[in-house]
Design an enzyme around this catalytic site. Structure first.
Site, short mmCIF file in Angstrom:
data_model
loop_
_atom_site.label_atom_id
_atom_site.label_comp_id
_atom_site.label_asym_id
_atom_site.label_seq_id
_atom_site.Cartn_x
_atom_site.Cartn_y
_atom_site.Cartn_z
N HIS A 32 39.35 42.90 32.89
CA HIS A 32 39.03 41.65 33.53
C HIS A 32 37.84 41.53 34.37
CE1 HIS A 32 42.85 43.02 34.13
NE2 HIS A 32 43.45 41.92 34.44
N HIS A 260 38.28 36.01 34.70
CA HIS A 260 39.53 36.76 35.16
C HIS A 260 40.58 37.87 34.51
CE1 HIS A 260 42.28 38.87 38.26
NE2 HIS A 260 43.04 38.70 37.59
#
Length: 659
Positions: A32, A260
């Protein structure tokens, strides 16, 4: 603030930190990057200018605690730990690989990682627990010995988990002024913008829960440092809302929700490094001037730690009462020797009441035993503890009863934070059926090897009139499936006492005590000597026959009495009664011991709950009698007859099998 700011070098250091995030996730082809890049400025300012720790001793007791509740941002923490000289570059290159020091989410075993995080919201709640432990210890030992902050870095997803808000409401009530939460409000999560699923005004919510709330530009270092300084000087816990941008500083991907949970493409990484003035062709680059700048105050930090240690030694040498308290904080639980209550042989005592009697006896012997009930004080037998030890509150952190309210999951996670902090023995209590509510906190207890005591009363359909919603059926088996968890279901008051002693001496395993609402006959050592040492082996022979048994009836909890009454009806048969209060401890014994206990005849297992796990002892040719359906609302005795938990029915089943 411990160091002077250097805006140019600070900006370069943050760029290097973000580049490490991009490189680690890219090399792992997993991870991430977007969140760590939005959080980097706040985390950097905290670590560089405020966090008190000893670089040469990561376990220094009076260090500030930092918890990355947004555990998916682990690459950011690993980069900072490299800056702190606690990880090597090769460790960052091994991100998310088997056996590395840099797993996908932070794990407590790594120096510099205070708790294992990943399930969102629990890091926040464990941070509350860390702050509770600090406040309690400070009240007892003085702020010259205990005086540190707990900092939490949380994400939008953390605050969407109710466990975080439940813990936050308690933190505000308890006045945990040394708790500071940095909230990275980038308004992006895996599925897209948070506006799709969240309209909460967190300023209003946290102010309504007695927090101080500050809002800043999460990329403005001066605003961040001003807010942290203000947070440290307020008696309330503080939420610093940092308004940030996902994947901040990237060449073309700022604000992109796809950053993300997916590594950036190589060309985006190269373009971003070039934008920041870094070598676009070099991976894992950490210029020496960045490390020198970041570590410029390490000498000061180490000197502060050594100064604290000298004061501690002097105080221990000159204050015997303090020295005894400090031994309670740092001593091994394995060496605990406790005075326990006695019970009348043959009397009827519910095991929950036996636990209450034990708690009332040991609470004065363990000055840092702290905990409470999830709004079930009288039912969980913690009311006398509350009355004697007082209620932990904003005006008095020296009280030891924690009134959790109807917040089972936050309770479990807060207890984990307390255990991870160290120095206290935390416990929490509720009904067994509500263990489902705190299930993931229980799992995280076991995963982190935290010796938390979880007390669950009202343990079977014998709850009776409250009906199937409150009658645990599958719960004992469910808890037994958690690795590294000790589950105790004692058969009487003395087994309860023994199981509690075993739980309190654990150092790397949490324990669950499953206790009855109804009274059970006391099996005193005078009539049943094996009840003293037997529970330590998980299963043992409680009552035996002459020679090899024809029938071995094994049971746990209240069904041990049913087994004993059934044995008396099996006239002319050689019957052995085996109590198995802990399957985990019994399974750890040698095969020879287990086979010697269970015998070679017909094996019968009985428990008022799910049957599946008992077949490993009874075998496919044996009998397992339990309950694999939900209960009903009725008096407990009527349910026992309806469901066949009577000596007459069990005798009939065994006799037919033998025939």
């Amino acid at each position: 603030m411990m160091t002077e700011a250097n805006p140019a070098l600070d900006a370069k250091a943050v760029s290097v930190l973000k580049a490490l995030v991009m490189d680690a996730t890219r090399k792992a082809n997993s991870g991430h990057p977007g969140g760590p890049m939005s959080s980097a400025d706040m985390a950097y300012v905290l670590f560089k200018e405020f966090l008190r720790f000893d670089p040469s001793d990561p376990q220094w007791f009076n260090r500030d605690r930092f918890i990355l509740s947004a555990g998916h941002e682990s690459s950011l923490l690993y980069g900072l730990l490299h800056f702190c000289d606690l990880l090597e570059i090769d460790d960052l290159k091994a991100f998310r690989q088997f056996g590395s020091k840099t797993p996908g989410h932070p794990e407590i075993e790594l120096p510099g990682v205070e708790v294992t995080t990943g399930p969102l919201g629990q890091g926040f709640a464990m941070g509350v627990g860390e702050a509770v432990a600090e406040a309690l210890l400070r009240s007892k030992l003085g702020d010259e010995t205990i005086d540190h902050n707990t900092f939490v870095l949380a994400s939008d997803g953390d605050l969407q988990e109710p466990v975080a808000l439940g813990a936050a409401s308690l933190a505000g009530l308890w006045g945990l002024g040394k708790l500071v939460v940095l909230y990275d409000k980038n308004e992006i999560q895996l599925a897209g913008p948070t506006s799709r699923c969240d309209c909460v005004d967190y300023r209003k919510v946290f102010e309504g829960m007695c927090w101080q709330v500050l809002e800043v530009d999460g990329h403005d270092h001066e605003a961040i440092r001003t807010a942290i300084a203000e947070a440290k000087n307020d008696p309330r816990p503080t939420l610093i809302i940092g308004h940030t941008v996902m994947a901040k500083g990237t060449a073309t991907r700022e604000g992109d929700h796809e950053t993300h949970g997916a590594p950036l493409p190589p060309e985006e990484i190269a373009a971003t490094k070039a934008k920041w003035g870094l070598d676009p062709e070099a991976d894992f680059q950490v210029p020496e001037d960045v490390l020198t700048h970041f570590r410029s105050h390490f000498g000061f930090l180490e000197a502060e730690s050594k100064k604290w240690m000298r004061k501690l030694v002097t105080r221990r040498e000159t204050d015997s009462e303090f020295d005894e308290l400090w031994n309670n904080v740092t001593g091994s639980r394995r060496s605990l020797k406790l005075r326990m209550p006695e019970f009348e042989d043959g009397s009827s005592v519910a095991t929950r009441k036996a636990w209450g009697s034990c708690l009332n006896e040991i609470m004065h012997q363990l000055p840092f035993l702290a905990g409470g009930s999830a709004d079930l004080d009288p039912s969980n037998q913690t009311a006398k503890f509350r009355e004697a030890m007082g209620v932990f509150c904003a005006s008095d952190h020296g009280k030891r009863n924690l009134s959790f309210g109807v917040r089972e999951f936050p309770m479990g996670a807060i207890l984990n934070g307390m255990a991870a902090h160290g120095g206290v023995i935390p416990f929490g209590a509720t009904f067994l059926v509500f263990s489902d509510y705190e299930r993931n906190a229980l799992r995280m207890s076991a995963l982190q090897k935290l010796p938390v005591l979880h007390v669950f009363t009202h343990d079977s359909f014998y709850v009776g009139e409250d009906g199937p919603t409150h009658q645990p059926i599958e719960h004992a088996s469910s808890l037994r499936l958690i690795p590294n968890m000790l589950v105790f279901r004692p058969a009487d008051a003395y087994e309860t006492r023994a199981c509690l002693e075993l739980a309190l001496t654990q150092t790397e395993r949490p324990s669950c005590l499953l206790l009855t609402r109804q009274g059970l006959p006391v099996l005193a050592p005078s009539s049943h000597p094996s009840v003293v040492e037997g529970p330590a082996r998980g299963g043992y022979i409680l009552e035996d026959c002459d020679g090899e048994p024809e029938v071995t009836i094994m049971a746990a909890g209240s069904e041990v009495d049913l087994a004993r009454r059934t044995a008396r009806m099996l006239e002319g048969r050689k019957v052995r009664i085996v109590s198995i209060p802990s399957m985990e401890l019994f399974d750890e014994q040698t095969p020879e011991y287990r086979n010697a206990v269970l015998g070679g005849g017909l094996r019968v297992a009985v428990e008022a709950g799910s049957t599946g796990l008992w077949y490993k002892y009874a075998g496919l040719d044996g009998i397992v009698y339990g309950l694999d359906h939900f209960g009903a609302s009725a008096p407990a005795g009527e349910l026992a007859r309806e469901y066949g938990f009577t000596p007459e029915n069990l005798t009939r089943i065994i006799t037919e099998k033998l025939a």
